[in-house]
Design an enzyme around this catalytic site. Structure first.
Site, short mmCIF file in Angstrom:
data_model
loop_
_atom_site.label_atom_id
_atom_site.label_comp_id
_atom_site.label_asym_id
_atom_site.label_seq_id
_atom_site.Cartn_x
_atom_site.Cartn_y
_atom_site.Cartn_z
N GLU A 170 5.90 5.86 4.94
CA GLU A 170 6.36 6.46 6.20
C GLU A 170 7.55 5.73 6.78
OE1 GLU A 170 2.94 6.71 8.87
OE2 GLU A 170 1.73 7.44 7.21
N ARG A 176 -1.90 -6.02 -5.99
CA ARG A 176 -2.52 -5.52 -7.23
C ARG A 176 -1.46 -5.12 -8.24
NH1 ARG A 176 -6.26 -1.16 -4.38
NH2 ARG A 176 -6.17 -2.35 -2.45
N ASN A 189 -15.09 1.57 9.63
CA ASN A 189 -14.66 1.14 8.30
C ASN A 189 -15.09 -0.32 8.16
OD1 ASN A 189 -13.38 0.45 5.95
ND2 ASN A 189 -11.36 1.17 6.57
N HIS A 193 -8.32 6.65 -1.94
CA HIS A 193 -7.43 7.15 -0.88
C HIS A 193 -7.53 8.67 -0.75
CE1 HIS A 193 -4.47 3.56 -1.66
NE2 HIS A 193 -5.30 3.25 -0.69
N ARG A 246 7.76 -5.25 4.60
CA ARG A 246 8.87 -5.58 5.52
C ARG A 246 9.50 -6.91 5.13
NH1 ARG A 246 5.36 -3.89 10.57
NH2 ARG A 246 3.90 -4.60 9.01
N ARG A 280 -16.42 5.30 6.66
CA ARG A 280 -15.59 5.33 5.46
C ARG A 280 -16.33 4.57 4.37
NH1 ARG A 280 -10.66 1.80 3.47
NH2 ARG A 280 -9.99 3.14 1.78
N GLU A 305 -6.29 8.64 8.42
CA GLU A 305 -7.60 8.68 7.76
C GLU A 305 -8.75 8.73 8.78
OE1 GLU A 305 -5.91 5.44 5.20
OE2 GLU A 305 -7.42 6.18 3.80
P1 ADP Z 1 -3.19 -0.26 4.47
O1 ADP Z 1 -3.15 0.07 3.01
O2 ADP Z 1 -3.76 -1.60 4.76
O3 ADP Z 1 -3.74 0.85 5.35
P2 ADP Z 1 -0.63 0.43 5.66
O4 ADP Z 1 -0.64 1.86 5.29
O5 ADP Z 1 -0.73 0.06 7.10
O6 ADP Z 1 -1.68 -0.43 4.85
O7 ADP Z 1 0.73 -0.20 5.08
C1 ADP Z 1 1.01 -1.55 5.18
C2 ADP Z 1 2.36 -1.80 4.54
O8 ADP Z 1 3.35 -1.01 5.22
C3 ADP Z 1 2.81 -3.25 4.61
O9 ADP Z 1 3.33 -3.65 3.36
C4 ADP Z 1 3.93 -3.20 5.64
O10 ADP Z 1 4.89 -4.17 5.44
C5 ADP Z 1 4.51 -1.82 5.40
N1 ADP Z 1 5.29 -1.39 6.57
C6 ADP Z 1 4.87 -1.18 7.82
N2 ADP Z 1 5.92 -0.87 8.64
C7 ADP Z 1 7.03 -0.90 7.87
C8 ADP Z 1 8.44 -0.70 8.11
N3 ADP Z 1 8.90 -0.40 9.31
N4 ADP Z 1 9.27 -0.80 7.05
C9 ADP Z 1 8.82 -1.11 5.82
N5 ADP Z 1 7.53 -1.32 5.53
C10 ADP Z 1 6.63 -1.23 6.53
#
Ligand code: ADP
Length: 389
Positions: free
Chosen positions: A325, A233, A18, A172, A276, A84, A376
């Site tokens: 998740e 965004r 990627n 996505h 977070r 990707r 992915e």
């Molecule tokens: P990307 O779009 O870059 O692939 P991810 O799917 O990894 O991103 O998601 C990143 C987001 O997930 C961030 O905003 C991060 O804070 C949030 N995140 C990761 N772990 C947790 C958690 N335990 N609780 C809440 N949010 C989380």
């Protein structure tokens, strides 16, 4: 083909790449088992003071790091490389084996994805020079090539739309497809019979309506800016905002694009884009964080409601990606007050920590609410392996 060959083919890995403008994410994965042999990230490509001058150097850096991790790319019998690619434009509705023509087309589509496609093209070029195996492009837009015309068409002059390939493409897609299939597996029901709303909530966020495994609507459009509130965004705004900002705030088009892509969303409302951190501020009573959370949830409800109507009812509502998740509070807020629509979550199931695909609605609920981890890289590896045989 001998049995030996089959057994060997089923254990050799696919390298999933990627490439961003200044980064290269890589993962070496065995498509059949999902085993990840190694993964990592090369950063600061081409930046001042970085010793990774360009994407060719990044390939070398990756190979070096893999060796440190005990994986020699020259010994590992690489099956193929899966790339990707964010935008497939009107041309690509499925993964393709990359030849010079495909590479040229990926490059030509840069007008539609100026932040992403040029980097993907450069990454593909560097990887083809380094690895003499088949290379496959897997497009983020491909799963949404199936959108009905009514869902993919913007109500703008048709000749203008035709001339500039303006339509809703969606992004996505690899994740939405993977997760909708995984949900059918989780429920032990045929994919063909399921109407699903999938919420991919990471840094970028998108919703999709999937009928029988086929995408019929999605929240991202011509670009990945449309739709849900994201980390940085804005998602949906009045299209008149652009002209208003140009006239009233004196911003150039590029500045407006930057404001909406990089300085809006959760960041623009609360000062933080990481979910977070947003949750920590919420817990501390920060009112800006509260508004950001509420706006994001309000928008999510809009799309869930819209897709319920588009699908004429749903069987499953699915949360995926980093926020989807992991955030118990967001899942609770999005589903709150939807009992009349058959959507509810079991409080304890929602709060239980797990990395597995799981149902969080009560037994016997009309709509299954589920948390299904996306993957992915594995999806790209599988599509790549399937194509190269
Ligand atoms: P990307 O779009 O870059 O692939 P991810 O799917 O990894 O991103 O998601 C990143 C987001 O997930 C961030 O905003 C991060 O804070 C949030 N995140 C990761 N772990 C947790 C958690 N335990 N609780 C809440 N949010 C989380």
């Amino acid at each position: 083909m001998t049995d030996d060959h089959v057994a060997e083919g089923a254990t050799t890995p696919v390298l999933v790449l990627n490439a961003g403008s200044s980064s290269l994410k890589y993962q070496l994965v065995v498509p059949e088992s999902g085993a990840v042999l190694a993964k990592g990230l090369v950063e600061r490509i081409g930046e001042a003071g970085s010793d990774v001058a360009d994407h060719a150097a990044a390939m070398q850096a990756m190979a070096g790091r893999l060796r440190t991790d005990g994986v020699d790319l020259d010994d590992v019998r690489l099956r193929a490389v899966g790339h990707r690619v964010v935008h497939g434009g009107p041309d690509f509705s499925a993964p393709v084996v990359i030849d010079d023509g495909v590479l040229a087309r990926v490059h030509e589509l840069s007008g539609l994805a100026p932040l992403h496609n040029p980097a993907a093209a450069v990454g593909i070029e560097a990887a083809r020079a380094r690895f003499g195996v088949p290379h496959v492009a897997v497009f983020d837009t491909a799963f949404f090539a199936s959108l009905p015309e009514a869902a993919s068409t913007y109500a703008v002059p048709r000749d203008l739309a035709r001339r500039h390939a303006i339509r809703r493409y969606g992004f996505h897609g690899t994740s939405h497809e993977f997760v909708s299939r995984a949900t059918a597996d989780l429920l032990g029901r045929p994919l063909e019979q399921l109407r699903q709303v999938v919420l991919h909530l990471g840094n970028g966020c998108s919703a999709s309506a999937v009928r029988g495994g086929v995408a019929v609507d999605t929240s991202m459009g011509l670009t990945p800016l449309e739709g849900l509130v994201m980390g940085t965004r804005s998602g949906d705004v009045d299209p008149g905002l652009h002209a208003y900002l140009a006239r009233e705030a004196g911003l150039s088009l590029d500045e407006i694009d930057t404001v909406l892509n990089k300085r809006s969303g959760l960041l623009g409302l609360s000062g933080v884009n990481d979910f977070r951190e947003l949750e920590q501020r919420l817990a501390a009573g920060d009112t800006d964080a509260r508004l950001a959370f509420d706006v994001a949830v309000h928008r999510l409800k809009h799309y869930v409601g819209a897709y319920l109507a588009v699908l004429g009812g749903i069987d499953a509502l699915v949360f995926t990606a980093g926020v989807g998740e992991n955030s118990v509070s967001l899942r609770a807020a999005v589903t709150e007050g939807l009992e009349e629509l058959g959507i509810t979550v079991d409080r304890a199931r929602n709060a239980a920590r797990s990395t597995a695909a799981r149902v969080i609605s009560p037994d016997g609920a009309r709509v299954v609410v589920a948390v299904v981890p996306t993957n992915e890289e594995l999806a790209i590896a599988r599509q790549t392996a399937q194509l190269v045989g």
